[in-house]
Design an enzyme around this catalytic site. Structure first.
Site, short mmCIF file in Angstrom:
data_model
loop_
_atom_site.label_atom_id
_atom_site.label_comp_id
_atom_site.label_asym_id
_atom_site.label_seq_id
_atom_site.Cartn_x
_atom_site.Cartn_y
_atom_site.Cartn_z
N ASP A 16 0.83 -1.21 0.00
CA ASP A 16 0.00 0.00 0.00
C ASP A 16 0.86 1.27 0.00
OD1 ASP A 16 -2.44 1.36 -0.01
OD2 ASP A 16 -2.51 1.46 2.19
N ASN A 18 1.15 3.43 -2.99
CA ASN A 18 1.61 3.88 -4.32
C ASN A 18 1.07 5.26 -4.66
OD1 ASN A 18 2.75 1.38 -4.57
ND2 ASN A 18 1.26 0.59 -6.04
N HIS A 33 2.06 3.49 -9.16
CA HIS A 33 1.89 2.05 -9.39
C HIS A 33 3.07 1.48 -10.18
CE1 HIS A 33 -1.95 2.09 -7.52
NE2 HIS A 33 -2.50 2.90 -8.41
N ASN A 64 -11.07 -2.49 -5.09
CA ASN A 64 -10.31 -1.51 -5.86
C ASN A 64 -10.99 -1.12 -7.18
OD1 ASN A 64 -7.08 -2.77 -4.73
ND2 ASN A 64 -8.19 -0.99 -3.98
N TRP A 65 -12.04 -1.87 -7.58
CA TRP A 65 -12.79 -1.49 -8.78
C TRP A 65 -13.50 -0.16 -8.58
CZ3 TRP A 65 -12.02 -4.36 -13.04
CH2 TRP A 65 -11.64 -5.70 -12.89
N ARG A 67 -12.21 2.51 -7.94
CA ARG A 67 -11.33 3.60 -8.38
C ARG A 67 -11.64 4.02 -9.82
NH1 ARG A 67 -5.53 2.50 -5.50
NH2 ARG A 67 -6.41 1.84 -3.50
N SER A 192 -7.79 -4.74 5.24
CA SER A 192 -8.46 -4.42 3.97
C SER A 192 -8.84 -5.68 3.18
CB SER A 192 -7.58 -3.49 3.12
OG SER A 192 -7.27 -2.32 3.83
C1 IPE Z 1 -5.29 -2.68 0.01
O1 IPE Z 1 -5.02 -1.34 -0.17
C2 IPE Z 1 -5.35 -3.38 -1.32
C3 IPE Z 1 -4.07 -3.53 -1.99
C4 IPE Z 1 -2.90 -3.17 -1.55
C5 IPE Z 1 -4.15 -4.18 -3.28
P1 IPE Z 1 -6.19 -0.26 -0.28
O2 IPE Z 1 -5.51 1.03 -0.51
O3 IPE Z 1 -7.18 -0.69 -1.29
O4 IPE Z 1 -6.84 -0.33 1.16
P2 IPE Z 1 -7.71 0.74 1.94
O5 IPE Z 1 -8.78 1.22 1.00
O6 IPE Z 1 -6.78 1.84 2.35
O7 IPE Z 1 -8.24 0.02 3.13
C1 IPE Z 2 -1.67 0.19 -3.30
O1 IPE Z 2 -1.44 1.55 -3.34
C2 IPE Z 2 -1.90 -0.41 -4.66
C3 IPE Z 2 -3.30 -0.78 -4.92
C4 IPE Z 2 -4.27 -0.73 -4.06
C5 IPE Z 2 -3.61 -1.24 -6.27
P1 IPE Z 2 -2.62 2.59 -3.34
O2 IPE Z 2 -2.99 2.89 -4.75
O3 IPE Z 2 -3.74 2.15 -2.47
O4 IPE Z 2 -1.89 3.85 -2.71
P2 IPE Z 2 -2.49 4.87 -1.67
O5 IPE Z 2 -2.98 4.08 -0.49
O6 IPE Z 2 -3.59 5.60 -2.36
O7 IPE Z 2 -1.34 5.74 -1.32
MG MG Z 3 -4.13 2.40 -0.49
#
Ligand code: IPE
Ligand code: IPE
Ligand code: MG
Length: 251
Positions: A16, A18, A33, A64-65, A67, A192
């Site tokens: 987490d 990125n 990413h 994550n969908w 997003r 998560s």
């Molecule tokens: C968890 O991170 C999922 C992945 C790293 C793939 P998220 O960024 O989706 O989690 P939340 O929304 O902060 O709980």
């Molecule tokens: C984790 O990084 C990667 C995925 C969930 C795909 P994030 O994209 O959730 O990064 P933050 O949490 O917004 O910084």
């Molecule tokens: Mg995240």
């Protein structure tokens, strides 16, 4: 009991941070990413060379969908790039790829690369590299329970056969040991929807580093922290050790 040389058999990582890594640099989220993919590549190598047997990375959750479509498709494109660049080396290093999650819902080119990764590395017996994609533990448990119910209703399974081992067998992680250590980068302290069933007795290490900044050295530090933990699995501490060592209470 702590053991100075103990390497966790199975390590899970919630990669987490990125997006925040990118924002801190004034870059688009996808740049984060991309940097995250490069970090993953290094951690996979280090984990394998340290003797980790199973490495499970959380790459895309069932949530994550939510997003923006552009970010979602960008992540899947990066996955294609990763496989195209790395599959030969993963295979040369005897790594065996497995996907956890309903990855058939990903775009066709990503599905094709994933299938190719699985097939190419199918006979390898080195580190198991499990990529959780369109993975959510509640979805996983629901599917597992549905398959059990179907078998029971069809008379293929007696209710007396339903036990913890059977449930474990119906999860994406069937046949894998539970994670000994789960690392989450990016500063948040939550699962998560990652490996809920499997993490019943996992040790957790949280790092404030954003995932792209999580170096192999940070990974080794997490393993060091794990080595100081005292795992009891509900048992009493060993005789003569009434208090958990302070090291057992890191974090
Ligand atoms: C968890 O991170 C999922 C992945 C790293 C793939 P998220 O960024 O989706 O989690 P939340 O929304 O902060 O709980
Ligand atoms: C984790 O990084 C990667 C995925 C969930 C795909 P994030 O994209 O959730 O990064 P933050 O949490 O917004 O910084
Ligand atoms: Mg995240």
């Amino acid at each position: 009991m702590t053991d100075a040389n103990r390497i966790p058999v199975h390590v899970g990582i919630v990669m987490d941070g990125n997006g925040r890594w990118a924002r801190a640099r004034g870059l688009p989220r996808l740049a984060g990413h991309n940097a995250g993919m490069l970090a993953m590549k290094e951690i996979v190598k280090r984990a394998a060379s340290l003797g980790v047997r199973h490495l499970t990375v959380y790459a895309f959750s069932t949530e994550n969908w939510k997003r923006a479509a552009e970010e979602v498709s960008g992540i899947f494109n990066l996955l294609v790039v990763y496989v195209d660049r790395e599959l030969a080396e993963l295979n040369a290093n005897n790594v065996k790829v497995r996907i956890l999650g309903d990855y058939g819902k990903l775009p066709a080119n990503a599905v094709e690369r994933l299938k190719r990764s699985i097939e190419t590395t199918a006979n390898n017996d080195g580190m198991r590299f499990n990529i959780a994609l369109n993975y959510g533990s509640r979805d996983e448990i629901t599917r597992g329970l549905r398959s059990i119910a179907e078998d029971a209703l069809a008379g293929r399974l007696a209710l007396s056969e339903l036990d913890e081992a059977l449930i474990s067998d119906r999860l994406y992680t069937a046949g894998m040991p539970d994670p000994d250590l789960i690392i989450r980068t990016g500063g948040e302290r939550r699962l998560s929807n990652f490996l809920l069933w499997q993490s019943a007795y996992s040790e957790f290490v949280f790092s404030d580093a954003y995932w792209p900044d999580f170096s192999p050295r940070e990974f080794e530090k997490a393993l060091e922290e794990y080595r100081g933990r005292e795992r009891r699995f509900g048992d009493a501490p060993p005789a003569g050790q009434n208090n958990p060592s302070p090291k057992g209470r890191v974090e």
